[in-house]
Design a protein around this motif. Sequence first.
Motif, PDB file in Angstrom:
ATOM      1  N   VAL A   1       0.866  -1.177   0.000  1.00 60.98           N
ATOM      2  CA  VAL A   1       0.000   0.000   0.000  1.00 60.98           C
ATOM      3  C   VAL A   1       0.899   1.222   0.000  1.00 60.98           C
ATOM      4  O   VAL A   1       1.721   1.388   0.898  1.00 60.98           O
ATOM      5  CB  VAL A   1      -0.928   0.029   1.240  1.00 60.98           C
ATOM      6  CG1 VAL A   1      -1.646   1.366   1.353  1.00 60.98           C
ATOM      7  CG2 VAL A   1      -1.922  -1.114   1.193  1.00 60.98           C
ATOM      8  N   GLU A   2       0.740   2.052  -1.023  1.00 57.16           N
ATOM      9  CA  GLU A   2       1.416   3.351  -1.084  1.00 57.16           C
ATOM     10  C   GLU A   2       0.377   4.385  -0.694  1.00 57.16           C
ATOM     11  O   GLU A   2      -0.696   4.432  -1.301  1.00 57.16           O
ATOM     12  CB  GLU A   2       1.897   3.636  -2.515  1.00 57.16           C
ATOM     13  CG  GLU A   2       2.839   2.606  -3.089  1.00 57.16           C
ATOM     14  CD  GLU A   2       4.251   2.736  -2.575  1.00 57.16           C
ATOM     15  OE1 GLU A   2       4.589   3.792  -1.978  1.00 57.16           O
ATOM     16  OE2 GLU A   2       5.017   1.784  -2.766  1.00 57.16           O
ATOM     17  N   GLY A   3       0.653   5.172   0.334  1.00 56.57           N
ATOM     18  CA  GLY A   3      -0.376   6.122   0.729  1.00 56.57           C
ATOM     19  C   GLY A   3       0.104   7.227   1.637  1.00 56.57           C
ATOM     20  O   GLY A   3       1.273   7.304   2.013  1.00 56.57           O
ATOM     21  N   ILE A   4      -0.852   8.055   1.957  1.00 59.71           N
ATOM     22  CA  ILE A   4      -0.661   9.138   2.914  1.00 59.71           C
ATOM     23  C   ILE A   4      -1.636   8.867   4.054  1.00 59.71           C
ATOM     24  O   ILE A   4      -2.835   8.657   3.823  1.00 59.71           O
ATOM     25  CB  ILE A   4      -0.922  10.507   2.273  1.00 59.71           C
ATOM     26  CG1 ILE A   4       0.078  10.740   1.135  1.00 59.71           C
ATOM     27  CG2 ILE A   4      -0.846  11.623   3.326  1.00 59.71           C
ATOM     28  CD1 ILE A   4      -0.236  11.938   0.281  1.00 59.71           C
ATOM     29  N   PHE A   5      -1.123   8.869   5.258  1.00 57.65           N
ATOM     30  CA  PHE A   5      -1.925   8.553   6.443  1.00 57.65           C
ATOM     31  C   PHE A   5      -1.895   9.761   7.367  1.00 57.65           C
ATOM     32  O   PHE A   5      -0.819  10.221   7.760  1.00 57.65           O
ATOM     33  CB  PHE A   5      -1.382   7.301   7.126  1.00 57.65           C
ATOM     34  CG  PHE A   5      -1.572   6.071   6.270  1.00 57.65           C
ATOM     35  CD1 PHE A   5      -2.632   5.222   6.502  1.00 57.65           C
ATOM     36  CD2 PHE A   5      -0.720   5.798   5.221  1.00 57.65           C
ATOM     37  CE1 PHE A   5      -2.831   4.101   5.701  1.00 57.65           C
ATOM     38  CE2 PHE A   5      -0.901   4.686   4.410  1.00 57.65           C
ATOM     39  CZ  PHE A   5      -1.962   3.837   4.655  1.00 57.65           C
ATOM     40  N   VAL A   6      -3.091  10.260   7.671  1.00 61.22           N
ATOM     41  CA  VAL A   6      -3.228  11.481   8.464  1.00 61.22           C
ATOM     42  C   VAL A   6      -3.781  11.117   9.838  1.00 61.22           C
ATOM     43  O   VAL A   6      -4.829  10.484   9.955  1.00 61.22           O
ATOM     44  CB  VAL A   6      -4.153  12.499   7.758  1.00 61.22           C
ATOM     45  CG1 VAL A   6      -4.297  13.765   8.602  1.00 61.22           C
ATOM     46  CG2 VAL A   6      -3.619  12.824   6.366  1.00 61.22           C
ATOM     47  N   TYR A   7      -3.049  11.525  10.863  1.00 61.15           N
ATOM     48  CA  TYR A   7      -3.396  11.266  12.256  1.00 61.15           C
ATOM     49  C   TYR A   7      -3.774  12.594  12.908  1.00 61.15           C
ATOM     50  O   TYR A   7      -3.021  13.558  12.807  1.00 61.15           O
ATOM     51  CB  TYR A   7      -2.201  10.674  13.003  1.00 61.15           C
ATOM     52  CG  TYR A   7      -1.704   9.359  12.452  1.00 61.15           C
ATOM     53  CD1 TYR A   7      -2.045   8.165  13.065  1.00 61.15           C
ATOM     54  CD2 TYR A   7      -0.890   9.307  11.321  1.00 61.15           C
ATOM     55  CE1 TYR A   7      -1.589   6.944  12.573  1.00 61.15           C
ATOM     56  CE2 TYR A   7      -0.434   8.094  10.824  1.00 61.15           C
ATOM     57  CZ  TYR A   7      -0.784   6.924  11.454  1.00 61.15           C
ATOM     58  OH  TYR A   7      -0.341   5.718  10.970  1.00 61.15           O
ATOM     59  N   ARG A   8      -4.918  12.636  13.591  1.00 62.21           N
ATOM     60  CA  ARG A   8      -5.344  13.841  14.304  1.00 62.21           C
ATOM     61  C   ARG A   8      -5.543  13.493  15.768  1.00 62.21           C
ATOM     62  O   ARG A   8      -6.146  12.460  16.093  1.00 62.21           O
ATOM     63  CB  ARG A   8      -6.646  14.398  13.729  1.00 62.21           C
ATOM     64  CG  ARG A   8      -7.064  15.715  14.380  1.00 62.21           C
ATOM     65  CD  ARG A   8      -8.154  16.410  13.592  1.00 62.21           C
ATOM     66  NE  ARG A   8      -9.366  15.631  13.495  1.00 62.21           N
ATOM     67  CZ  ARG A   8     -10.438  15.809  14.260  1.00 62.21           C
ATOM     68  NH1 ARG A   8     -10.458  16.738  15.197  1.00 62.21           N
ATOM     69  NH2 ARG A   8     -11.502  15.051  14.095  1.00 62.21           N
ATOM     70  N   VAL A   9      -5.031  14.340  16.655  1.00 64.28           N
ATOM     71  CA  VAL A   9      -5.109  14.085  18.092  1.00 64.28           C
ATOM     72  C   VAL A   9      -5.913  15.169  18.799  1.00 64.28           C
ATOM     73  O   VAL A   9      -6.062  16.279  18.305  1.00 64.28           O
ATOM     74  CB  VAL A   9      -3.700  13.986  18.737  1.00 64.28           C
ATOM     75  CG1 VAL A   9      -2.931  12.799  18.193  1.00 64.28           C
ATOM     76  CG2 VAL A   9      -2.912  15.275  18.556  1.00 64.28           C
ATOM     77  N   ASN A  10      -6.390  14.810  19.996  1.00 60.47           N
ATOM     78  CA  ASN A  10      -7.050  15.795  20.860  1.00 60.47           C
ATOM     79  C   ASN A  10      -6.002  16.433  21.774  1.00 60.47           C
ATOM     80  O   ASN A  10      -4.801  16.126  21.662  1.00 60.47           O
ATOM     81  CB  ASN A  10      -8.210  15.164  21.642  1.00 60.47           C
ATOM     82  CG  ASN A  10      -7.764  14.026  22.564  1.00 60.47           C
ATOM     83  OD1 ASN A  10      -6.587  13.895  22.921  1.00 60.47           O
ATOM     84  ND2 ASN A  10      -8.727  13.200  22.966  1.00 60.47           N
ATOM     85  N   ASP A  11      -6.443  17.277  22.684  1.00 65.69           N
ATOM     86  CA  ASP A  11      -5.508  17.973  23.579  1.00 65.69           C
ATOM     87  C   ASP A  11      -4.742  17.030  24.492  1.00 65.69           C
ATOM     88  O   ASP A  11      -3.661  17.371  24.972  1.00 65.69           O
ATOM     89  CB  ASP A  11      -6.252  19.015  24.422  1.00 65.69           C
ATOM     90  CG  ASP A  11      -6.743  20.199  23.586  1.00 65.69           C
ATOM     91  OD1 ASP A  11      -6.218  20.407  22.471  1.00 65.69           O
ATOM     92  OD2 ASP A  11      -7.656  20.906  24.059  1.00 65.69           O
ATOM     93  N   ALA A  12      -5.289  15.845  24.743  1.00 65.82           N
ATOM     94  CA  ALA A  12      -4.621  14.849  25.589  1.00 65.82           C
ATOM     95  C   ALA A  12      -3.662  13.964  24.789  1.00 65.82           C
ATOM     96  O   ALA A  12      -3.017  13.087  25.363  1.00 65.82           O
ATOM     97  CB  ALA A  12      -5.667  13.982  26.283  1.00 65.82           C
ATOM     98  N   GLY A  13      -3.566  14.186  23.477  1.00 65.46           N
ATOM     99  CA  GLY A  13      -2.671  13.381  22.648  1.00 65.46           C
ATOM    100  C   GLY A  13      -3.284  12.072  22.176  1.00 65.46           C
ATOM    101  O   GLY A  13      -2.600  11.250  21.560  1.00 65.46           O
ATOM    102  N   ARG A  14      -4.575  11.865  22.437  1.00 70.08           N
ATOM    103  CA  ARG A  14      -5.271  10.660  21.966  1.00 70.08           C
ATOM    104  C   ARG A  14      -5.703  10.865  20.519  1.00 70.08           C
ATOM    105  O   ARG A  14      -6.099  11.972  20.128  1.00 70.08           O
ATOM    106  CB  ARG A  14      -6.506  10.377  22.822  1.00 70.08           C
ATOM    107  CG  ARG A  14      -6.200   9.912  24.212  1.00 70.08           C
ATOM    108  CD  ARG A  14      -6.074   8.377  24.202  1.00 70.08           C
ATOM    109  NE  ARG A  14      -5.705   7.845  25.478  1.00 70.08           N
ATOM    110  CZ  ARG A  14      -6.568   7.397  26.370  1.00 70.08           C
ATOM    111  NH1 ARG A  14      -7.858   7.436  26.141  1.00 70.08           N
ATOM    112  NH2 ARG A  14      -6.128   6.900  27.503  1.00 70.08           N
TER     113      ARG A  14
END
Length: 137
Positions: free
Chosen positions: A104-117
């Motif tokens: 799999v070639e891709g772009i993976f976007v991670y978003r966190v809350n203020d607690a880092g979750r």
Amino acid sequence: MSDVEHPARLASKRSIAAVRAKDKAAWIALFADDAVIEDPVGVSPIDPTGKGHRGRGAIDRFWEKDIAPVTIDFDVRESHASGDECANVYTLTMSMPNGMKARVEGIFVYRVNDAGRLLSMRGFWEFDRMLASMTAS
């Protein structure tokens, strides 16, 4: 320049480490209760509704169905953090129990809350390209 790791990049690294280690508990613990996984984004055989895997129960099922059966290697080529998100450009190589491998070639976007979750993990990749990459080990 700060020596502190960007929270979303840190969460992405922890996610990758947990998947590599096959540590489901550590991986699930990274997510907020109301998190969503879209991997890949949109309608696919992995997510027929295209609405993502929402909440811990759905994330647990995603692990069991799509992560647990395979061994995944990650080649992270780039990582760009901004705001509360981090976009990683990487290649996943999945080794399946039947001896097949897929990439799999891709772009993976991670978003966190203020607690880092993790609030979300969104994978931008093409299911058909992954199928076309399948080879026998």
